[in-house]
Write a protein that holds these residues in place. Structure first.
Motif, PDB file in Angstrom:
ATOM      1  N   ASP A 165       8.520  -9.503   1.464  1.00 42.85           N
ATOM      2  CA  ASP A 165       8.848  -8.756   0.251  1.00 42.85           C
ATOM      3  C   ASP A 165       8.523  -7.277   0.490  1.00 42.85           C
ATOM      4  OD1 ASP A 165       9.533  -8.261  -2.484  1.00 42.85           O
ATOM      5  OD2 ASP A 165       7.391  -8.212  -2.941  1.00 42.85           O
ATOM      6  N   ALA A 166       9.550  -6.462   0.584  1.00 47.72           N
ATOM      7  CA  ALA A 166       9.370  -5.037   0.898  1.00 47.72           C
ATOM      8  C   ALA A 166       8.547  -4.327  -0.170  1.00 47.72           C
ATOM      9  CB  ALA A 166      10.723  -4.351   1.061  1.00 47.72           C
ATOM     10  N   ASP A 167       8.712  -4.702  -1.426  1.00 43.62           N
ATOM     11  CA  ASP A 167       7.930  -4.047  -2.483  1.00 43.62           C
ATOM     12  C   ASP A 167       6.438  -4.326  -2.314  1.00 43.62           C
ATOM     13  OD1 ASP A 167      10.145  -2.885  -3.722  1.00 43.62           O
ATOM     14  OD2 ASP A 167      10.483  -4.638  -4.989  1.00 43.62           O
ATOM     15  N   THR A 168       6.090  -5.557  -1.950  1.00 41.16           N
ATOM     16  CA  THR A 168       4.688  -5.906  -1.724  1.00 41.16           C
ATOM     17  C   THR A 168       4.130  -5.116  -0.542  1.00 41.16           C
ATOM     18  OG1 THR A 168       5.032  -8.119  -2.625  1.00 41.16           O
ATOM     19  CG2 THR A 168       3.093  -7.810  -1.225  1.00 41.16           C
ATOM     20  N   GLU A 169       4.919  -5.028   0.524  1.00 42.04           N
ATOM     21  CA  GLU A 169       4.487  -4.258   1.698  1.00 42.04           C
ATOM     22  C   GLU A 169       4.314  -2.778   1.358  1.00 42.04           C
ATOM     23  OE1 GLU A 169       3.682  -5.658   4.793  1.00 42.04           O
ATOM     24  OE2 GLU A 169       3.846  -7.420   3.499  1.00 42.04           O
ATOM     25  N   PHE A 170       5.231  -2.247   0.571  1.00 46.49           N
ATOM     26  CA  PHE A 170       5.148  -0.843   0.195  1.00 46.49           C
ATOM     27  C   PHE A 170       3.923  -0.590  -0.688  1.00 46.49           C
ATOM     28  CE2 PHE A 170       6.344   3.063  -2.033  1.00 46.49           C
ATOM     29  CZ  PHE A 170       6.657   3.857  -0.936  1.00 46.49           C
ATOM     30  N   THR A 171       3.674  -1.477  -1.621  1.00 47.94           N
ATOM     31  CA  THR A 171       2.498  -1.341  -2.489  1.00 47.94           C
ATOM     32  C   THR A 171       1.215  -1.370  -1.658  1.00 47.94           C
ATOM     33  OG1 THR A 171       3.647  -2.309  -4.372  1.00 47.94           O
ATOM     34  CG2 THR A 171       1.233  -2.373  -4.421  1.00 47.94           C
ATOM     35  N   TYR A 172       1.135  -2.287  -0.717  1.00 45.02           N
ATOM     36  CA  TYR A 172      -0.030  -2.362   0.164  1.00 45.02           C
ATOM     37  C   TYR A 172      -0.252  -1.027   0.884  1.00 45.02           C
ATOM     38  CZ  TYR A 172      -2.964  -3.628   4.126  1.00 45.02           C
ATOM     39  OH  TYR A 172      -3.964  -3.655   5.065  1.00 45.02           O
ATOM     40  N   ALA A 173       0.806  -0.510   1.453  1.00 46.34           N
ATOM     41  CA  ALA A 173       0.696   0.736   2.215  1.00 46.34           C
ATOM     42  C   ALA A 173       0.352   1.924   1.316  1.00 46.34           C
ATOM     43  CB  ALA A 173       2.000   1.002   2.964  1.00 46.34           C
ATOM     44  N   THR A 174       0.989   2.010   0.148  1.00 46.93           N
ATOM     45  CA  THR A 174       0.705   3.158  -0.722  1.00 46.93           C
ATOM     46  C   THR A 174      -0.707   3.088  -1.291  1.00 46.93           C
ATOM     47  OG1 THR A 174       1.771   2.067  -2.612  1.00 46.93           O
ATOM     48  CG2 THR A 174       3.115   3.606  -1.307  1.00 46.93           C
ATOM     49  N   GLU A 175      -1.222   1.892  -1.546  1.00 43.69           N
ATOM     50  CA  GLU A 175      -2.604   1.775  -2.013  1.00 43.69           C
ATOM     51  C   GLU A 175      -3.578   2.227  -0.923  1.00 43.69           C
ATOM     52  OE1 GLU A 175      -3.046  -2.194  -3.563  1.00 43.69           O
ATOM     53  OE2 GLU A 175      -1.882  -1.675  -5.375  1.00 43.69           O
ATOM     54  N   ALA A 176      -3.280   1.887   0.304  1.00 42.18           N
ATOM     55  CA  ALA A 176      -4.124   2.335   1.423  1.00 42.18           C
ATOM     56  C   ALA A 176      -4.087   3.857   1.541  1.00 42.18           C
ATOM     57  CB  ALA A 176      -3.675   1.686   2.731  1.00 42.18           C
ATOM     58  N   LEU A 177      -2.902   4.438   1.415  1.00 48.71           N
ATOM     59  CA  LEU A 177      -2.797   5.906   1.473  1.00 48.71           C
ATOM     60  C   LEU A 177      -3.500   6.554   0.291  1.00 48.71           C
ATOM     61  CD1 LEU A 177       0.878   6.386   2.658  1.00 48.71           C
ATOM     62  CD2 LEU A 177      -1.188   7.087   3.861  1.00 48.71           C
ATOM     63  N   ARG A 178      -3.397   5.974  -0.866  1.00 52.08           N
ATOM     64  CA  ARG A 178      -4.062   6.541  -2.049  1.00 52.08           C
ATOM     65  C   ARG A 178      -5.565   6.596  -1.836  1.00 52.08           C
ATOM     66  NH1 ARG A 178      -2.266   4.586  -7.906  1.00 52.08           N
ATOM     67  NH2 ARG A 178      -0.319   5.141  -6.897  1.00 52.08           N
ATOM     68  N   ARG A 179      -6.130   5.543  -1.213  1.00 48.93           N
ATOM     69  CA  ARG A 179      -7.578   5.551  -0.932  1.00 48.93           C
ATOM     70  C   ARG A 179      -7.952   6.713  -0.004  1.00 48.93           C
ATOM     71  NH1 ARG A 179      -6.559  -0.002  -1.034  1.00 48.93           N
ATOM     72  NH2 ARG A 179      -6.358  -0.131   1.217  1.00 48.93           N
ATOM     73  N   VAL A 180      -7.061   7.040   0.916  1.00 57.28           N
ATOM     74  CA  VAL A 180      -7.319   8.168   1.835  1.00 57.28           C
ATOM     75  C   VAL A 180      -7.382   9.473   1.044  1.00 57.28           C
ATOM     76  CG1 VAL A 180      -6.320   9.549   3.698  1.00 57.28           C
ATOM     77  CG2 VAL A 180      -6.343   7.047   3.846  1.00 57.28           C
TER      78      VAL A 180
END
Length: 183
Positions: A165-180
């Protein structure tokens, strides 16, 4: 007596917008490699030299395509919180990649040089400043984010995430970037 130029009946006057429309259509039909001054001129029924005063050279044609691609990204409401603005820009970029998968990779090759093409970047700069980044870091952070989003969007449009699911993958990645950015 001054010479006046008129457009023949039934033919629209040559203008940047009309040239870019023809360039976009040519690229969408035959790919970016088909975009040449000669091919665009043939499509418009003019000589290649007629394009130069409106668009410059082939680089101007390509800059116009970048402008058109980036112009399709809806700009977020500046009153929204910064994370929401960045999220909207990213989702807009993903939508453009899905709509124009053959043209979208051009964004990897060319910078946004026209004022219209720079609007999404400027919106990201504003959000990053609001996030508290130092001014010296804003440009680099935007470049990192846009490279990630361009890569994800291009990969998604090409089918790389067909098995997940691309949306799930994108959410995972954007949450990781937001933490940065928040840390």
């Amino acid at each position: 007596m001054p010479v006046t130029r008129t457009t023949p009946p039934g033919r629209q006057p040559l203008a940047r917008t009309r040239i870019l429309d023809a360039t976009w259509a040519l690229a969408a039909e035959r790919g970016l490699a088909a975009v040449t001054m000669r091919a665009v001129a043939e499509r418009l029924g003019v000589t290649p030299m007629a394009l130069y005063r409106h668009i410059g050279d082939k680089q101007g044609l390509l800059d116009g395509l970048v402008e058109r691609l980036l112009g399709e990204i809806p700009l977020p409401d500046p009153e929204l919180p910064w994370p929401d603005r960045l999220e909207q820009l990213a989702q807009g970029m993903r939508a453009v990649a899905r709509a124009h998968p053959d043209l979208f990779p051009l964004l990897f090759e060319r910078s946004a040089t026209t004022e219209a093409a720079r609007r999404p970047r400027d919106a990201a700069y504003s959000a990053l400043r609001e996030a508290g980044l130092k001014e010296a870091d804003v440009e680099r952070a935007e470049r990192m984010l846009s490279t990630f989003i361009l890569g994800f969007a291009c990969s998604e449009a090409a089918g790389r995430f067909a098995h997940v699911d691309a949306d799930t993958e994108f959410t995972y990645a954007t949450e990781a970037l937001r933490r940065v950015f928040v840390s």
